[in-house]
Design a protein around this motif. Structure first.
Motif, mmCIF file in Angstrom:
data_model
loop_
_atom_site.group_PDB
_atom_site.id
_atom_site.type_symbol
_atom_site.label_atom_id
_atom_site.label_comp_id
_atom_site.label_asym_id
_atom_site.label_seq_id
_atom_site.Cartn_x
_atom_site.Cartn_y
_atom_site.Cartn_z
ATOM 1 N N PRO A 58 0.836 -1.287 -0.141
ATOM 2 C CA PRO A 58 -0.150 0.074 0.162
ATOM 3 C C PRO A 58 0.863 1.178 -0.133
ATOM 4 O O PRO A 58 0.338 2.478 -0.334
ATOM 5 N N VAL A 59 1.986 1.366 0.369
ATOM 6 C CA VAL A 59 2.922 2.566 0.364
ATOM 7 C C VAL A 59 3.212 2.942 -1.163
ATOM 8 O O VAL A 59 3.002 3.902 -1.246
ATOM 9 N N TYR A 176 10.399 -1.514 -5.606
ATOM 10 C CA TYR A 176 9.606 -0.065 -5.249
ATOM 11 C C TYR A 176 10.383 1.034 -6.266
ATOM 12 O O TYR A 176 11.755 0.905 -6.393
ATOM 13 N N ARG A 192 9.030 13.794 8.270
ATOM 14 C CA ARG A 192 8.036 12.510 8.515
ATOM 15 C C ARG A 192 6.859 12.753 9.211
ATOM 16 O O ARG A 192 5.833 12.145 8.931
ATOM 17 N N ARG A 196 3.208 11.880 7.658
ATOM 18 C CA ARG A 196 2.604 10.436 8.198
ATOM 19 C C ARG A 196 1.110 10.273 7.988
ATOM 20 O O ARG A 196 0.648 9.256 7.463
ATOM 21 N N HIS A 202 1.082 7.609 -0.350
ATOM 22 C CA HIS A 202 2.378 7.319 -0.028
ATOM 23 C C HIS A 202 2.946 7.470 1.548
ATOM 24 O O HIS A 202 3.538 7.016 2.073
ATOM 25 N N GLU A 204 4.589 8.653 4.914
ATOM 26 C CA GLU A 204 5.917 9.221 5.364
ATOM 27 C C GLU A 204 6.819 8.366 4.581
ATOM 28 O O GLU A 204 6.608 7.527 3.922
ATOM 29 N N PRO A 205 8.121 9.168 4.436
ATOM 30 C CA PRO A 205 9.363 8.447 3.674
ATOM 31 C C PRO A 205 9.417 7.043 4.207
ATOM 32 O O PRO A 205 9.171 6.436 5.096
ATOM 33 N N VAL A 206 9.814 6.231 3.000
ATOM 34 C CA VAL A 206 10.373 4.757 3.301
ATOM 35 C C VAL A 206 11.705 4.786 3.752
ATOM 36 O O VAL A 206 12.019 3.707 4.308
ATOM 37 N N ALA A 207 12.539 5.569 3.498
ATOM 38 C CA ALA A 207 14.080 5.776 3.820
ATOM 39 C C ALA A 207 14.418 6.907 3.810
ATOM 40 O O ALA A 207 13.875 8.109 3.051
ATOM 41 N N TRP A 208 15.649 7.277 4.540
ATOM 42 C CA TRP A 208 16.243 8.958 4.523
ATOM 43 C C TRP A 208 17.876 8.364 4.784
ATOM 44 O O TRP A 208 18.138 7.666 5.646
ATOM 45 N N GLN A 289 -5.031 10.740 7.803
ATOM 46 C CA GLN A 289 -5.578 9.856 8.969
ATOM 47 C C GLN A 289 -5.356 10.697 10.238
ATOM 48 O O GLN A 289 -4.335 11.157 10.383
ATOM 49 N N SER A 291 -4.872 10.183 13.858
ATOM 50 C CA SER A 291 -4.234 9.304 14.815
ATOM 51 C C SER A 291 -4.807 9.271 16.224
ATOM 52 O O SER A 291 -5.684 10.145 16.346
#
Lengths: 291, 291
Positions: A58-59, A176, A192, A196, A202, A204-208, A289, A291
């Motif tokens: 889903p990301v 990806y 982030r 979020r 998409h 928050e980031p998947v990597a940084w 969303q 939270s």
């Protein structure tokens, strides 16, 4: 890219009407606050596998809606929590409502940037609408963290990675695709936090970080697979280790398109032309969303 | 593992009652057809990040249900499509209904295999129930493809991999844990087809083939991180390239547990003891996806 300047349009409906009338090209900045969607249209025999690919990943592949039935181009089933199918895009005609389309036949590009796909659509086709990053980019700009490529009027840098997609039926071996926005190291946690809630676009980031570049299998951050190369505020290429321009990688809607291309499907496949998205009636605030 | 033989129990309710009475240990094979769940209990300040971790990584972390409110141990909110919260596990007491529990405080294991967590549960705790692979293992056995470890009465082999989880708030840097079941090369597509509908319980494999071992960052398929090493039908270690025993890797519910441990959370965290799951009222047939 386009020779027609993008006018300001009040909402998603106006943007779709303008796309249908071929009065706009790129949808970047059109109808601010309204969700824009990537389009993928597949023969029905691939629909359940593709839906599952999105659900398992889903990301990079946030599924927003799909044809309510096989062959439906004007009625949607919503996959957005709390949004009914007929509220996604009232009166949509998927065959016409992206400003430009691409058409592939048995894996080969047969039409590029055509104005509609009325002639190609059949009763066996199923359309899928997938979230894109424009929503969270607006939120970043509003938080005082405008993405560099927006500020400089460039196309966001995109890269293939080695992050494996969870396979689903016919869709195997995909990885990806990520988009990248450089930020000051000290700003990354705020980036982030701001992104979020955008779980359908998409999130928050998947990597940084500079270490992430190699970890994702990217040889050179200044060499992109799509879009334009990243730059510093002064327009220079990025320098490894520069803490004022740390790469921050996000899931990217090119991922499902790549997965489709990689699967070597037979028959006629359609999509929007890059940057020429379908604008929805759904607003950013409808999908973030709480939270 | 257990000294108490596992009796046959008619349904999830009976299994939970037996767990509450400390009359059973391992839930493997208890109440066939009923979904079993991994349990993770966190302080409320981590709940939204953990929920998001699951939503972003549904294959290794399929979220089934959670406490309906902070502090609720006897009322669930369902995340299973079409299943209401009060149909997940009628009359559940999360503090008692796994046969055995583990308790961690500030990252350190403080109680192992205790009978309940009544003394540890506070009004600030939130419980999460996560799908497990027992469901699709039954389906594989019924399709004439029984997993090797089931046939030989062993524990499924599990491995850490280099597949990155999409991070979510406090949960960063995690990777997939996978379980592995060897199959004949010719059977793998059938294994994929049989497991595909089990979307809430890891679903179809994430990778397969001898090449996948190295690609997932597994040094030696005969050295496991959890469970027991894989074996051939004759009980021998696997041999690289053997097409009668090709590794097939699935998402594994140890993934979210690892992600929680890795996040170095403060406060008291609880979970079920490995193999000592919570059995639900939901049946396998209630959750398989009709495509």
């Amino acid at each position: 890219m386009g020779s027609i300047a993008t006018p300001a349009l009040p909402d998603g409906l106006a943007a779709r009407q303008a796309a249908r009338d071929n009065a706009i090209l790129s949808t970047s900045g059109v109808a601010p606050g309204y969700l824009q969607a990537n389009l993928i249209v597949l023969p029905s025999r691939y629909a359940s596998d593709f839906r599952l690919l999105c659900k398992r990943n889903p990301v990079p592949c946030p599924l927003l809606a799909e044809s309510v039935d096989v062959g439906s181009f004007d009625n949607l089933k919503s996959w957005i929590d709390g949004v009914a199918g007929d509220s996604v895009a009232r009166g949509i005609d998927i065959r016409k409502d992206a400003p430009r389309f691409m058409v592939y036949k048995d894996g080969q590009l047969v039409k590029s940037k055509c104005e509609d796909v009325v002639g190609e659509w059949t009763e066996d086709h199923v359309a899928f609408l997938i979230g894109c990053s424009y929503s969270f980019e607006t939120a970043l700009a509003e938080a005082g963290l405008p993405p560099r490529h927006m500020v400089l009027g460039r196309v966001v840098p995109m890269y293939r990675t080695n992050i494996r997609l969870c396979p689903a039926g016919a869709f195997t071996g995909g990885t990806y695709v990520v988009s990248m926005r450089p930020y000051k190291k000290a700003d990354i946690e705020k980036v982030r936090d701001v992104t979020r809630p955008y779980v359908t676009t998409h999130g928050e980031p998947v990597a940084w970080g500079w270490d992430a570049v190699k970890a994702l299998g990217i040889d050179n951050v200044n060499k992109v697979n799509w879009g334009e190369p990243p730059v510093t505020e002064n327009g220079e290429p990025l320098t490894h280790g520069d803490e004022d321009n740390v790469p921050v990688f996000f899931g990217c809607g090119v991922t499902p398109q790549e997965a489709v291309m990689r699967a070597n499907l037979s028959g006629t496949i359609m999509g929007h032309a890059p940057g020429h998205m379908i604008v929805l009636d759904v607003m950013d605030e409808d999908v973030i969303q709480k939270s």
